[in-house]
Scaffold this active site. Sequence first.
Site, PDB file in Angstrom:
ATOM      1  N   HIS A 193      59.109  34.931  36.464  1.00 27.54           N
ATOM      2  CA  HIS A 193      58.132  35.370  35.465  1.00 27.54           C
ATOM      3  C   HIS A 193      58.005  34.340  34.338  1.00 27.54           C
ATOM      4  O   HIS A 193      58.998  33.834  33.826  1.00 27.54           O
ATOM      5  CB  HIS A 193      58.564  36.711  34.857  1.00 27.54           C
ATOM      6  N   GLU A 194      56.773  34.055  33.948  1.00 25.83           N
ATOM      7  CA  GLU A 194      56.473  33.174  32.813  1.00 25.83           C
ATOM      8  C   GLU A 194      57.096  31.782  32.946  1.00 25.83           C
ATOM      9  O   GLU A 194      57.504  31.175  31.971  1.00 25.83           O
ATOM     10  CB  GLU A 194      56.924  33.825  31.496  1.00 25.83           C
ATOM     11  N   GLY A 195      57.170  31.287  34.158  1.00 25.56           N
ATOM     12  CA  GLY A 195      57.642  29.921  34.372  1.00 25.56           C
ATOM     13  C   GLY A 195      59.030  29.874  34.958  1.00 25.56           C
ATOM     14  O   GLY A 195      59.967  30.445  34.422  1.00 25.56           O
TER      15      GLY A 195
END
Length: 607
Positions: A458-460
Amino acid sequence: MSMRQTLDFLLSDWLHAQDLSSRERFAEHSAETFGAVLDSCERIAAEKFAPFNRLSDVEEPRFDGERVHLPEPTAQAVRAYAESGMLAASQDYDWGGMQLPCVVEMAANAFFSKASVAMGAYAMLTSGNANLLLAHGTPMQREVFARQELAGRWFGTMCLSEPQAGSSLSDIVTRATPDGADFAADLLGPRYRLKGNKMWISAGEHELGENIIHLVLAKIPDAEGRLIAGARGISLFIVPKHLVNAQAELTGERNDVALAGLNHKLGFRGTSNCLLNFGEGRFKPGGAAGAIGYLVGQPGEGLKCMFHMMNEARIGVGLGAVMLGYAGYEACLAYARQRPQGRALTAAGKDASQPQRPIIEHADVKRMLLAQKSYVEGGLALALFCARLVDEQHTGTAEAAKEARLLLEVLTPIVKSWPSEWCVEANSLAIQVLGGYGYTRDFPVEQYWRDNRLNMIHEGTHGIQGLDLLGRKVTMDGGQALLALAGRINTSVQQALQEPSLAALGNQLAAALGQVGGATKKAWSTGQPEEALANATPYLQAFGHLVLAWLWLDVVCHLCERDDEFARGKRSAARYFFAYELPKIDAWLGVVARREALCREMQDEWF
Protein backbone atom coordinates in the site's frame (compact mmCIF):
# COMPACT_ATOMS: atom_id res chain seq x y z
CA MET A 1 -1.11 -3.30 30.08
CA SER A 2 -3.86 -2.06 27.81
CA MET A 3 -3.24 -0.31 24.52
CA ARG A 4 -5.15 2.71 25.88
CA GLN A 5 -2.66 3.09 28.74
CA THR A 6 0.19 3.17 26.26
CA LEU A 7 -1.68 5.56 23.99
CA ASP A 8 -2.44 7.96 26.85
CA PHE A 9 1.17 7.87 28.02
CA LEU A 10 2.57 8.56 24.56
CA LEU A 11 0.16 11.43 23.98
CA SER A 12 0.36 13.10 27.38
CA ASP A 13 3.68 12.23 29.02
CA TRP A 14 5.85 11.82 25.94
CA LEU A 15 4.44 14.10 23.22
CA HIS A 16 2.64 16.56 25.55
CA ALA A 17 -0.32 16.81 23.18
CA GLN A 18 -2.31 18.72 25.80
CA ASP A 19 0.10 21.66 25.42
CA LEU A 20 -1.21 22.21 21.88
CA SER A 21 -4.35 23.77 23.39
CA SER A 22 -2.25 26.89 24.05
CA ARG A 23 -2.15 27.51 20.30
CA GLU A 24 -4.88 29.54 18.65
CA ARG A 25 -6.12 26.78 16.37
CA PHE A 26 -6.66 24.36 19.26
CA ALA A 27 -7.64 26.91 21.91
CA GLU A 28 -11.09 25.42 22.51
CA HIS A 29 -9.57 22.04 23.33
CA SER A 30 -7.98 20.61 26.45
CA ALA A 31 -6.72 17.31 27.76
CA GLU A 32 -10.33 16.57 28.71
CA THR A 33 -11.73 17.14 25.21
CA PHE A 34 -8.93 15.07 23.70
CA GLY A 35 -9.73 12.28 26.14
CA ALA A 36 -13.43 12.50 25.32
CA VAL A 37 -12.67 12.04 21.60
CA LEU A 38 -10.57 8.98 22.36
CA ASP A 39 -13.28 7.57 24.63
CA SER A 40 -15.94 8.02 21.96
CA CYS A 41 -13.86 6.44 19.20
CA GLU A 42 -12.80 3.56 21.42
CA ARG A 43 -16.48 2.86 22.17
CA ILE A 44 -17.67 3.11 18.54
CA ALA A 45 -14.84 0.86 17.38
CA ALA A 46 -15.66 -1.72 20.05
CA GLU A 47 -19.40 -1.69 19.35
CA LYS A 48 -19.69 -1.15 15.59
CA PHE A 49 -16.45 -2.40 14.06
CA ALA A 50 -14.72 -5.12 16.09
CA PRO A 51 -17.68 -7.53 16.40
CA PHE A 52 -18.03 -7.67 12.60
CA ASN A 53 -14.39 -7.82 11.54
CA ARG A 54 -14.58 -11.54 10.83
CA LEU A 55 -17.92 -11.12 9.01
CA SER A 56 -16.39 -8.54 6.68
CA ASP A 57 -13.64 -11.05 5.89
CA VAL A 58 -15.79 -14.10 5.13
CA GLU A 59 -18.63 -12.20 3.43
CA GLU A 60 -16.39 -10.15 1.17
CA PRO A 61 -17.86 -7.71 -1.38
CA ARG A 62 -19.93 -9.39 -4.09
CA PHE A 63 -20.77 -7.97 -7.54
CA ASP A 64 -23.97 -9.21 -9.17
CA GLY A 65 -23.36 -7.40 -12.46
CA GLU A 66 -25.22 -4.30 -11.34
CA ARG A 67 -24.28 -3.51 -7.75
CA VAL A 68 -21.70 -4.37 -5.14
CA HIS A 69 -23.11 -5.97 -2.01
CA LEU A 70 -21.55 -5.49 1.42
CA PRO A 71 -22.66 -6.87 4.79
CA GLU A 72 -25.11 -4.50 6.50
CA PRO A 73 -22.84 -4.05 9.57
CA THR A 74 -20.31 -2.36 7.27
CA ALA A 75 -22.83 0.33 6.38
CA GLN A 76 -23.79 0.73 10.04
CA ALA A 77 -20.17 1.06 11.11
CA VAL A 78 -19.35 3.62 8.43
CA ARG A 79 -22.47 5.65 9.36
CA ALA A 80 -21.46 5.61 13.01
CA TYR A 81 -17.99 6.85 12.08
CA ALA A 82 -19.41 9.67 9.95
CA GLU A 83 -21.87 10.68 12.67
CA SER A 84 -19.04 10.89 15.19
CA GLY A 85 -17.54 13.77 13.20
CA MET A 86 -14.26 11.97 12.64
CA LEU A 87 -14.36 12.43 8.84
CA ALA A 88 -13.67 16.12 9.47
CA ALA A 89 -11.84 15.74 12.78
CA SER A 90 -8.89 18.01 12.00
CA GLN A 91 -10.71 20.41 9.67
CA ASP A 92 -11.83 23.97 10.40
CA TYR A 93 -15.05 24.52 12.30
CA ASP A 94 -16.37 26.20 9.12
CA TRP A 95 -16.08 22.84 7.36
CA GLY A 96 -17.90 20.96 10.08
CA GLY A 97 -14.63 19.96 11.67
CA MET A 98 -13.42 19.80 15.26
CA GLN A 99 -10.01 21.42 14.66
CA LEU A 100 -8.36 18.51 16.43
CA PRO A 101 -4.58 18.22 16.29
CA CYS A 102 -3.39 15.63 13.79
CA VAL A 103 -1.78 13.62 16.60
CA VAL A 104 -5.11 13.29 18.42
CA GLU A 105 -6.94 12.46 15.18
CA MET A 106 -4.40 9.69 14.44
CA ALA A 107 -4.65 8.34 17.98
CA ALA A 108 -8.43 8.22 17.73
CA ASN A 109 -8.32 6.48 14.35
CA ALA A 110 -6.02 3.85 15.84
CA PHE A 111 -9.04 2.25 17.51
CA PHE A 112 -10.78 1.76 14.16
CA SER A 113 -7.73 0.29 12.47
CA LYS A 114 -7.35 -2.15 15.34
CA ALA A 115 -11.04 -3.10 15.34
CA SER A 116 -11.46 -3.59 11.57
CA VAL A 117 -9.00 -2.00 9.20
CA ALA A 118 -10.99 -3.08 6.12
CA MET A 119 -14.29 -1.64 7.29
CA GLY A 120 -12.59 1.58 8.28
CA ALA A 121 -10.93 2.06 4.89
CA TYR A 122 -14.03 3.61 3.28
CA ALA A 123 -13.95 6.51 5.73
CA MET A 124 -10.16 6.92 5.73
CA LEU A 125 -10.03 7.22 1.92
CA THR A 126 -12.90 9.70 1.94
CA SER A 127 -11.21 11.89 4.52
CA GLY A 128 -7.97 11.90 2.55
CA ASN A 129 -9.81 12.69 -0.68
CA ALA A 130 -11.54 15.67 0.93
CA ASN A 131 -8.32 16.91 2.51
CA LEU A 132 -6.65 16.98 -0.91
CA LEU A 133 -9.51 19.00 -2.38
CA LEU A 134 -9.40 21.45 0.50
CA ALA A 135 -5.70 21.98 -0.24
CA HIS A 136 -5.75 22.08 -4.05
CA GLY A 137 -9.36 22.45 -5.23
CA THR A 138 -11.16 25.63 -6.28
CA PRO A 139 -13.61 27.23 -3.83
CA MET A 140 -16.47 25.63 -5.76
CA GLN A 141 -14.80 22.19 -5.80
CA ARG A 142 -14.23 22.41 -2.07
CA GLU A 143 -17.82 23.44 -1.42
CA VAL A 144 -19.48 20.93 -3.71
CA PHE A 145 -17.26 17.88 -3.30
CA ALA A 146 -15.17 18.15 -0.13
CA ARG A 147 -18.00 19.40 2.06
CA GLN A 148 -20.28 16.50 1.11
CA GLU A 149 -17.49 14.01 1.77
CA LEU A 150 -16.67 15.46 5.18
CA ALA A 151 -20.35 15.23 6.09
CA GLY A 152 -20.44 11.54 5.14
CA ARG A 153 -22.94 12.10 2.35
CA TRP A 154 -20.50 11.15 -0.42
CA PHE A 155 -17.43 8.90 -0.32
CA GLY A 156 -14.07 9.16 -2.05
CA THR A 157 -11.25 7.19 -3.68
CA MET A 158 -7.84 7.74 -5.23
CA CYS A 159 -7.34 6.23 -8.71
CA LEU A 160 -3.67 6.00 -9.62
CA SER A 161 -2.57 2.56 -10.82
CA GLU A 162 -3.37 1.04 -14.19
CA PRO A 163 -3.17 -2.64 -15.21
CA GLN A 164 -0.10 -2.13 -17.41
CA ALA A 165 1.65 0.51 -15.25
CA GLY A 166 1.40 -0.62 -11.63
CA SER A 167 3.56 1.66 -9.47
CA SER A 168 5.16 3.30 -12.54
CA LEU A 169 2.76 6.22 -12.69
CA SER A 170 4.73 7.94 -15.44
CA ASP A 171 3.50 5.15 -17.73
CA ILE A 172 -0.23 5.68 -17.22
CA VAL A 173 -2.24 6.07 -20.43
CA THR A 174 -5.66 7.24 -19.22
CA ARG A 175 -6.55 10.21 -21.43
CA ALA A 176 -8.39 13.41 -20.55
CA THR A 177 -9.57 15.52 -23.49
CA PRO A 178 -11.35 18.88 -23.24
CA ASP A 179 -15.12 18.41 -23.28
CA GLY A 180 -16.23 20.81 -25.99
CA ALA A 181 -15.33 24.37 -26.81
CA ASP A 182 -16.68 25.65 -23.48
CA PHE A 183 -14.87 23.04 -21.39
CA ALA A 184 -13.19 25.70 -19.20
CA ALA A 185 -16.46 27.48 -18.39
CA ASP A 186 -17.98 24.80 -16.13
CA LEU A 187 -18.56 26.07 -12.58
CA LEU A 188 -17.05 22.87 -11.17
CA GLY A 189 -13.78 23.37 -13.03
CA PRO A 190 -12.38 22.85 -16.54
CA ARG A 191 -14.37 19.86 -17.85
CA TYR A 192 -12.71 16.92 -19.57
CA ARG A 193 -13.70 13.49 -20.88
CA LEU A 194 -11.62 10.64 -19.48
CA LYS A 195 -10.99 7.27 -21.09
CA GLY A 196 -8.86 4.54 -19.53
CA ASN A 197 -8.69 1.79 -16.93
CA LYS A 198 -7.73 1.98 -13.27
CA MET A 199 -6.70 -1.07 -11.24
CA TRP A 200 -6.54 -1.87 -7.50
CA ILE A 201 -8.98 0.89 -6.56
CA SER A 202 -9.94 0.45 -2.92
CA ALA A 203 -13.57 1.39 -2.19
CA GLY A 204 -14.06 2.00 -5.92
CA GLU A 205 -17.65 0.77 -5.99
CA HIS A 206 -20.26 0.40 -3.22
CA GLU A 207 -23.53 1.97 -2.11
CA LEU A 208 -22.59 3.22 1.34
CA GLY A 209 -23.47 6.78 0.30
CA GLU A 210 -25.30 8.46 -2.53
CA ASN A 211 -22.16 9.17 -4.55
CA ILE A 212 -18.48 8.24 -4.95
CA ILE A 213 -15.96 10.93 -5.85
CA HIS A 214 -12.96 9.51 -7.69
CA LEU A 215 -9.70 11.46 -7.82
CA VAL A 216 -8.16 10.22 -11.06
CA LEU A 217 -4.70 10.66 -12.54
CA ALA A 218 -4.73 11.05 -16.33
CA LYS A 219 -2.79 12.74 -19.14
CA ILE A 220 -4.00 15.54 -21.39
CA PRO A 221 -2.87 14.91 -25.00
CA ASP A 222 -1.08 17.62 -26.93
CA ALA A 223 -2.31 19.22 -30.16
CA GLU A 224 -1.18 16.14 -32.15
CA GLY A 225 -3.00 13.80 -29.77
CA ARG A 226 0.18 12.50 -28.12
CA LEU A 227 0.56 11.93 -24.40
CA ILE A 228 3.46 13.67 -22.69
CA ALA A 229 5.96 11.09 -21.51
CA GLY A 230 6.87 10.87 -17.85
CA ALA A 231 5.37 12.19 -14.65
CA ARG A 232 5.26 15.82 -15.78
CA GLY A 233 2.39 15.00 -18.13
CA ILE A 234 0.08 13.79 -15.33
CA SER A 235 -2.95 15.85 -14.30
CA LEU A 236 -5.59 15.25 -11.61
CA PHE A 237 -9.37 15.14 -12.11
CA ILE A 238 -12.51 14.88 -10.01
CA VAL A 239 -14.70 12.18 -11.54
CA PRO A 240 -17.99 11.63 -9.69
CA LYS A 241 -19.86 8.34 -10.09
CA HIS A 242 -23.11 10.31 -10.37
CA LEU A 243 -23.02 13.75 -11.95
CA VAL A 244 -23.80 16.72 -9.72
CA ASN A 245 -24.55 20.41 -10.16
CA ALA A 246 -23.05 23.48 -8.51
CA GLN A 247 -25.53 23.15 -5.64
CA ALA A 248 -24.14 19.70 -4.73
CA GLU A 249 -27.32 18.04 -6.00
CA LEU A 250 -27.33 14.84 -8.02
CA THR A 251 -28.53 15.53 -11.56
CA GLY A 252 -29.88 12.01 -12.00
CA GLU A 253 -27.33 11.24 -14.70
CA ARG A 254 -24.76 8.45 -14.27
CA ASN A 255 -21.19 9.24 -15.25
CA ASP A 256 -19.31 6.93 -17.59
CA VAL A 257 -17.52 5.03 -14.82
CA ALA A 258 -18.15 1.28 -14.77
CA LEU A 259 -16.99 -1.54 -12.54
CA ALA A 260 -15.25 -4.16 -14.66
CA GLY A 261 -14.77 -6.52 -11.73
CA LEU A 262 -13.66 -7.01 -8.15
CA ASN A 263 -10.18 -8.05 -7.14
CA HIS A 264 -10.07 -10.71 -4.43
CA LYS A 265 -7.07 -10.05 -2.23
CA LEU A 266 -5.32 -12.00 0.50
CA GLY A 267 -6.57 -9.57 3.15
CA PHE A 268 -8.56 -6.35 3.51
CA ARG A 269 -11.41 -8.43 2.13
CA GLY A 270 -14.02 -6.13 3.65
CA THR A 271 -12.91 -3.28 1.38
CA SER A 272 -14.15 -3.52 -2.19
CA ASN A 273 -11.14 -3.51 -4.52
CA CYS A 274 -11.93 -2.69 -8.10
CA LEU A 275 -10.95 -2.52 -11.73
CA LEU A 276 -12.73 0.58 -13.02
CA ASN A 277 -13.31 1.47 -16.66
CA PHE A 278 -13.56 5.17 -17.41
CA GLY A 279 -15.19 6.20 -20.67
CA GLU A 280 -15.95 2.77 -22.12
CA GLY A 281 -19.40 4.00 -23.21
CA ARG A 282 -21.56 1.88 -20.92
CA PHE A 283 -23.06 5.14 -19.69
CA LYS A 284 -23.31 8.21 -21.91
CA PRO A 285 -23.50 11.42 -19.88
CA GLY A 286 -24.70 14.22 -22.13
CA GLY A 287 -25.32 11.64 -24.83
CA ALA A 288 -21.63 10.85 -25.36
CA ALA A 289 -19.13 8.28 -24.13
CA GLY A 290 -16.36 9.43 -21.84
CA ALA A 291 -16.28 9.99 -18.10
CA ILE A 292 -16.74 13.63 -17.20
CA GLY A 293 -13.96 14.91 -14.95
CA TYR A 294 -13.05 18.31 -13.55
CA LEU A 295 -9.42 19.43 -13.47
CA VAL A 296 -7.86 19.95 -10.03
CA GLY A 297 -5.04 22.47 -9.97
CA GLN A 298 -3.02 23.11 -13.11
CA PRO A 299 -2.41 20.73 -16.04
CA GLY A 300 0.68 18.64 -15.43
CA GLU A 301 0.57 19.09 -11.64
CA GLY A 302 -1.45 16.00 -10.87
CA LEU A 303 1.24 14.17 -8.94
CA LYS A 304 2.05 17.28 -6.92
CA CYS A 305 -1.59 17.44 -5.85
CA MET A 306 -1.95 13.70 -5.34
CA PHE A 307 1.10 13.53 -3.10
CA HIS A 308 -0.86 15.60 -0.60
CA MET A 309 -3.18 12.63 -0.19
CA MET A 310 -0.47 10.00 -0.64
CA ASN A 311 1.85 11.35 2.07
CA GLU A 312 -1.03 11.62 4.50
CA ALA A 313 -2.04 8.12 3.54
CA ARG A 314 1.48 6.83 4.18
CA ILE A 315 1.26 7.83 7.84
CA GLY A 316 -2.19 6.24 7.92
CA VAL A 317 -0.89 3.02 6.36
CA GLY A 318 1.87 2.87 8.95
CA LEU A 319 -0.60 3.40 11.79
CA GLY A 320 -2.94 0.74 10.35
CA ALA A 321 -0.07 -1.74 10.18
CA VAL A 322 0.82 -0.98 13.79
CA MET A 323 -2.71 -1.54 15.01
CA LEU A 324 -3.09 -4.87 13.21
CA GLY A 325 0.16 -5.90 14.87
CA TYR A 326 -1.19 -4.65 18.17
CA ALA A 327 -4.42 -6.62 17.78
CA GLY A 328 -2.44 -9.80 17.15
CA TYR A 329 -0.13 -9.10 20.08
CA GLU A 330 -3.05 -8.68 22.48
CA ALA A 331 -4.76 -11.83 21.19
CA CYS A 332 -1.69 -14.05 21.54
CA LEU A 333 -0.75 -12.53 24.89
CA ALA A 334 -4.15 -13.49 26.29
CA TYR A 335 -3.78 -16.96 24.81
CA ALA A 336 -0.27 -17.44 26.22
CA ARG A 337 -1.48 -16.59 29.70
CA GLN A 338 -4.13 -19.30 29.73
CA ARG A 339 -2.68 -22.05 27.52
CA PRO A 340 -0.95 -24.78 29.61
CA GLN A 341 1.79 -26.68 27.85
CA GLY A 342 5.20 -28.00 28.86
CA ARG A 343 6.98 -28.12 32.18
CA ALA A 344 9.99 -26.52 33.80
CA LEU A 345 13.44 -27.79 32.92
CA THR A 346 15.47 -28.85 35.94
CA ALA A 347 18.85 -30.47 36.34
CA ALA A 348 17.05 -33.81 36.38
CA GLY A 349 14.97 -32.94 33.33
CA LYS A 350 11.20 -32.50 33.12
CA ASP A 351 9.02 -33.97 35.86
CA ALA A 352 5.90 -35.38 34.16
CA SER A 353 4.12 -35.59 37.51
CA GLN A 354 4.13 -31.79 37.83
CA PRO A 355 1.35 -29.69 36.31
CA GLN A 356 1.95 -28.03 32.98
CA ARG A 357 2.89 -24.36 32.94
CA PRO A 358 1.17 -21.57 31.01
CA ILE A 359 3.24 -21.10 27.89
CA ILE A 360 3.96 -17.48 28.80
CA GLU A 361 6.42 -18.87 31.35
CA HIS A 362 8.65 -20.33 28.62
CA ALA A 363 11.60 -18.15 27.61
CA ASP A 364 11.05 -18.58 23.87
CA VAL A 365 7.41 -17.52 24.14
CA LYS A 366 8.53 -14.49 26.14
CA ARG A 367 10.99 -13.75 23.32
CA MET A 368 8.19 -13.75 20.76
CA LEU A 369 5.96 -11.61 22.96
CA LEU A 370 8.77 -9.14 23.69
CA ALA A 371 9.49 -8.87 19.98
CA GLN A 372 5.86 -8.06 19.27
CA LYS A 373 5.70 -5.57 22.13
CA SER A 374 8.82 -3.79 20.88
CA TYR A 375 7.47 -3.67 17.31
CA VAL A 376 3.91 -2.52 17.99
CA GLU A 377 4.53 -0.10 20.83
CA GLY A 378 7.56 1.31 19.03
CA GLY A 379 5.57 1.56 15.83
CA LEU A 380 2.78 3.40 17.63
CA ALA A 381 5.32 5.88 18.98
CA LEU A 382 6.65 6.38 15.43
CA ALA A 383 3.22 7.06 13.91
CA LEU A 384 2.18 9.45 16.67
CA PHE A 385 5.53 11.25 16.56
CA CYS A 386 5.07 11.87 12.83
CA ALA A 387 1.52 13.09 13.40
CA ARG A 388 2.83 15.44 16.09
CA LEU A 389 5.31 16.78 13.53
CA VAL A 390 2.39 17.59 11.22
CA ASP A 391 0.90 19.74 13.98
CA GLU A 392 4.25 21.45 14.52
CA GLN A 393 4.60 22.10 10.80
CA HIS A 394 1.17 23.77 10.64
CA THR A 395 0.96 25.60 13.97
CA GLY A 396 4.47 25.87 15.42
CA THR A 397 6.93 28.74 15.26
CA ALA A 398 8.74 29.32 11.97
CA GLU A 399 11.85 27.57 13.27
CA ALA A 400 9.93 24.63 14.71
CA ALA A 401 7.85 24.29 11.54
CA LYS A 402 11.00 24.19 9.40
CA GLU A 403 12.52 21.44 11.55
CA ALA A 404 9.24 19.50 11.50
CA ARG A 405 9.13 19.70 7.70
CA LEU A 406 12.66 18.34 7.42
CA LEU A 407 11.98 15.54 9.89
CA LEU A 408 8.79 14.57 8.06
CA GLU A 409 10.67 14.43 4.77
CA VAL A 410 13.09 11.83 6.07
CA LEU A 411 10.65 9.95 8.32
CA THR A 412 7.71 9.54 5.91
CA PRO A 413 9.34 6.57 4.09
CA ILE A 414 10.04 5.05 7.52
CA VAL A 415 6.58 5.54 9.02
CA LYS A 416 5.06 3.85 5.98
CA SER A 417 7.53 1.01 5.52
CA TRP A 418 8.85 0.05 8.96
CA PRO A 419 5.50 -0.86 10.59
CA SER A 420 4.33 -2.56 7.40
CA GLU A 421 7.30 -4.92 7.61
CA TRP A 422 7.84 -5.44 11.31
CA CYS A 423 4.24 -5.41 12.47
CA VAL A 424 3.56 -8.11 9.88
CA GLU A 425 6.39 -9.98 11.58
CA ALA A 426 4.57 -9.35 14.86
CA ASN A 427 1.46 -10.99 13.38
CA SER A 428 3.57 -13.93 12.20
CA LEU A 429 4.92 -14.36 15.72
CA ALA A 430 1.38 -14.16 17.10
CA ILE A 431 0.41 -17.10 14.89
CA GLN A 432 3.48 -18.96 16.14
CA VAL A 433 2.57 -18.36 19.80
CA LEU A 434 -0.81 -19.97 19.19
CA GLY A 435 0.83 -22.94 17.50
CA GLY A 436 -1.52 -25.00 15.33
CA TYR A 437 -4.51 -23.01 16.50
CA GLY A 438 -2.95 -19.86 15.04
CA TYR A 439 -3.44 -21.15 11.52
CA THR A 440 -7.17 -21.72 11.96
CA ARG A 441 -10.02 -19.29 11.54
CA ASP A 442 -11.19 -20.15 15.04
CA PHE A 443 -8.73 -17.50 16.21
CA PRO A 444 -8.29 -13.99 14.73
CA VAL A 445 -4.51 -13.87 14.35
CA GLU A 446 -4.41 -15.39 10.86
CA GLN A 447 -6.77 -12.68 9.60
CA TYR A 448 -4.65 -9.96 11.17
CA TRP A 449 -1.63 -11.34 9.32
CA ARG A 450 -3.51 -11.50 6.00
CA ASP A 451 -4.86 -7.99 6.40
CA ASN A 452 -1.48 -6.63 7.40
CA ARG A 453 0.48 -8.27 4.60
CA LEU A 454 -1.13 -5.84 2.16
CA ASN A 455 0.40 -2.84 3.90
CA MET A 456 3.85 -3.69 2.54
CA ILE A 457 2.58 -2.66 -0.89
CA HIS A 458 0.00 0.00 0.00
CA GLU A 459 1.15 3.54 -0.88
CA GLY A 460 4.46 2.40 -2.33
CA THR A 461 6.51 -0.75 -1.90
CA HIS A 462 9.62 -1.06 0.24
CA GLY A 463 11.69 -0.67 -2.91
CA ILE A 464 10.00 2.62 -3.72
CA GLN A 465 10.37 3.91 -0.16
CA GLY A 466 14.03 2.87 -0.08
CA LEU A 467 14.76 4.68 -3.33
CA ASP A 468 13.00 7.77 -1.98
CA LEU A 469 14.95 7.68 1.28
CA LEU A 470 18.47 7.00 0.00
CA GLY A 471 18.01 8.55 -3.43
CA ARG A 472 16.41 11.81 -2.36
CA LYS A 473 15.52 12.40 1.27
CA VAL A 474 18.92 11.97 2.95
CA THR A 475 20.73 13.98 0.26
CA MET A 476 18.25 16.81 -0.33
CA ASP A 477 19.31 20.35 0.54
CA GLY A 478 22.79 19.23 1.41
CA GLY A 479 21.55 16.57 3.82
CA GLN A 480 19.59 18.99 6.01
CA ALA A 481 16.84 16.49 6.80
CA LEU A 482 19.36 13.85 7.88
CA LEU A 483 21.18 16.42 10.00
CA ALA A 484 17.93 17.44 11.68
CA LEU A 485 17.22 13.84 12.58
CA ALA A 486 20.79 13.30 13.80
CA GLY A 487 20.41 16.36 16.03
CA ARG A 488 17.30 14.92 17.64
CA ILE A 489 18.93 11.54 18.12
CA ASN A 490 22.02 13.09 19.73
CA THR A 491 19.83 15.04 22.14
CA SER A 492 18.23 11.79 23.30
CA VAL A 493 21.66 10.16 23.56
CA GLN A 494 22.91 12.94 25.81
CA GLN A 495 19.85 12.62 28.01
CA ALA A 496 20.35 8.86 28.29
CA LEU A 497 23.99 9.27 29.24
CA GLN A 498 22.87 11.14 32.35
CA GLU A 499 21.00 8.04 33.54
CA PRO A 500 23.30 5.17 34.60
CA SER A 501 20.68 2.57 33.66
CA LEU A 502 20.38 3.97 30.12
CA ALA A 503 23.95 5.01 29.37
CA ALA A 504 24.84 1.76 27.59
CA LEU A 505 21.81 2.10 25.33
CA GLY A 506 22.75 5.69 24.61
CA ASN A 507 26.25 4.70 23.55
CA GLN A 508 24.87 1.89 21.39
CA LEU A 509 22.48 4.29 19.65
CA ALA A 510 25.26 6.83 19.06
CA ALA A 511 27.36 4.13 17.42
CA ALA A 512 24.41 3.06 15.22
CA LEU A 513 23.89 6.66 14.10
CA GLY A 514 27.54 6.82 13.10
CA GLN A 515 27.18 3.58 11.14
CA VAL A 516 24.20 4.90 9.19
CA GLY A 517 25.96 8.18 8.44
CA GLY A 518 29.10 6.39 7.29
CA ALA A 519 27.18 3.97 5.07
CA THR A 520 25.26 6.86 3.52
CA LYS A 521 28.50 8.57 2.49
CA LYS A 522 30.05 5.35 1.16
CA ALA A 523 26.93 4.51 -0.85
CA TRP A 524 27.24 7.81 -2.71
CA SER A 525 31.04 7.97 -2.77
CA THR A 526 31.23 7.18 -6.49
CA GLY A 527 28.34 9.46 -7.39
CA GLN A 528 26.73 6.67 -9.41
CA PRO A 529 23.01 6.24 -8.66
CA GLU A 530 22.96 2.66 -9.97
CA GLU A 531 25.65 1.71 -7.46
CA ALA A 532 24.28 3.71 -4.54
CA LEU A 533 20.67 2.62 -4.90
CA ALA A 534 21.07 -1.08 -5.67
CA ASN A 535 20.87 -1.74 -1.92
CA ALA A 536 18.34 0.93 -1.03
CA THR A 537 16.01 -1.53 0.70
CA PRO A 538 18.63 -2.82 3.20
CA TYR A 539 19.45 0.85 3.83
CA LEU A 540 15.77 1.53 4.51
CA GLN A 541 15.65 -1.37 6.97
CA ALA A 542 18.74 -0.21 8.84
CA PHE A 543 17.54 3.40 8.89
CA GLY A 544 14.16 2.29 10.23
CA HIS A 545 15.76 0.27 13.03
CA LEU A 546 17.91 3.28 13.94
CA VAL A 547 14.79 5.45 14.18
CA LEU A 548 12.91 2.91 16.27
CA ALA A 549 15.83 2.44 18.64
CA TRP A 550 15.97 6.20 19.07
CA LEU A 551 12.25 6.45 19.79
CA TRP A 552 12.43 3.61 22.31
CA LEU A 553 15.32 5.31 24.09
CA ASP A 554 13.48 8.63 24.14
CA VAL A 555 10.34 6.97 25.49
CA VAL A 556 12.11 5.24 28.38
CA CYS A 557 13.96 8.48 29.18
CA HIS A 558 10.51 9.83 30.04
CA LEU A 559 9.94 6.95 32.46
CA CYS A 560 12.99 7.43 34.67
CA GLU A 561 10.86 8.56 37.60
CA ARG A 562 8.59 5.52 37.42
CA ASP A 563 9.17 1.97 38.62
CA ASP A 564 5.73 0.38 38.21
CA GLU A 565 4.85 -2.56 35.97
CA PHE A 566 4.00 -0.23 33.09
CA ALA A 567 7.47 1.35 33.16
CA ARG A 568 9.21 -2.00 33.63
CA GLY A 569 7.40 -3.38 30.60
CA LYS A 570 8.49 -0.43 28.46
CA ARG A 571 12.10 -0.73 29.62
CA SER A 572 12.08 -4.45 28.86
CA ALA A 573 10.76 -3.82 25.34
CA ALA A 574 13.46 -1.17 24.80
CA ARG A 575 16.14 -3.55 26.08
CA TYR A 576 14.86 -6.23 23.73
CA PHE A 577 15.04 -3.91 20.74
CA PHE A 578 18.59 -2.86 21.52
CA ALA A 579 19.76 -6.41 22.29
CA TYR A 580 18.01 -8.37 19.53
CA GLU A 581 17.06 -5.89 16.79
CA LEU A 582 19.49 -2.99 16.53
CA PRO A 583 22.51 -5.28 15.90
CA LYS A 584 20.84 -6.36 12.64
CA ILE A 585 21.86 -3.08 11.04
CA ASP A 586 25.45 -4.33 10.72
CA ALA A 587 24.51 -6.78 7.96
CA TRP A 588 22.13 -4.37 6.23
CA LEU A 589 24.62 -1.51 6.18
CA GLY A 590 27.48 -3.78 5.13
CA VAL A 591 26.07 -4.28 1.63
CA VAL A 592 25.19 -0.58 1.41
CA ALA A 593 28.63 0.66 2.41
CA ARG A 594 30.54 -1.59 0.01
CA ARG A 595 27.98 -0.98 -2.76
CA GLU A 596 27.44 -4.73 -3.10
CA ALA A 597 27.05 -5.36 -6.83
CA LEU A 598 25.41 -8.79 -6.78
CA CYS A 599 21.78 -7.76 -7.21
CA ARG A 600 22.40 -5.25 -10.00
CA GLU A 601 24.82 -7.53 -11.87
CA MET A 602 22.73 -10.70 -11.63
CA GLN A 603 21.61 -11.81 -15.10
CA ASP A 604 18.17 -13.03 -16.07
CA GLU A 605 19.58 -16.26 -17.50
CA TRP A 606 21.28 -17.20 -14.22
CA PHE A 607 18.04 -17.64 -12.27
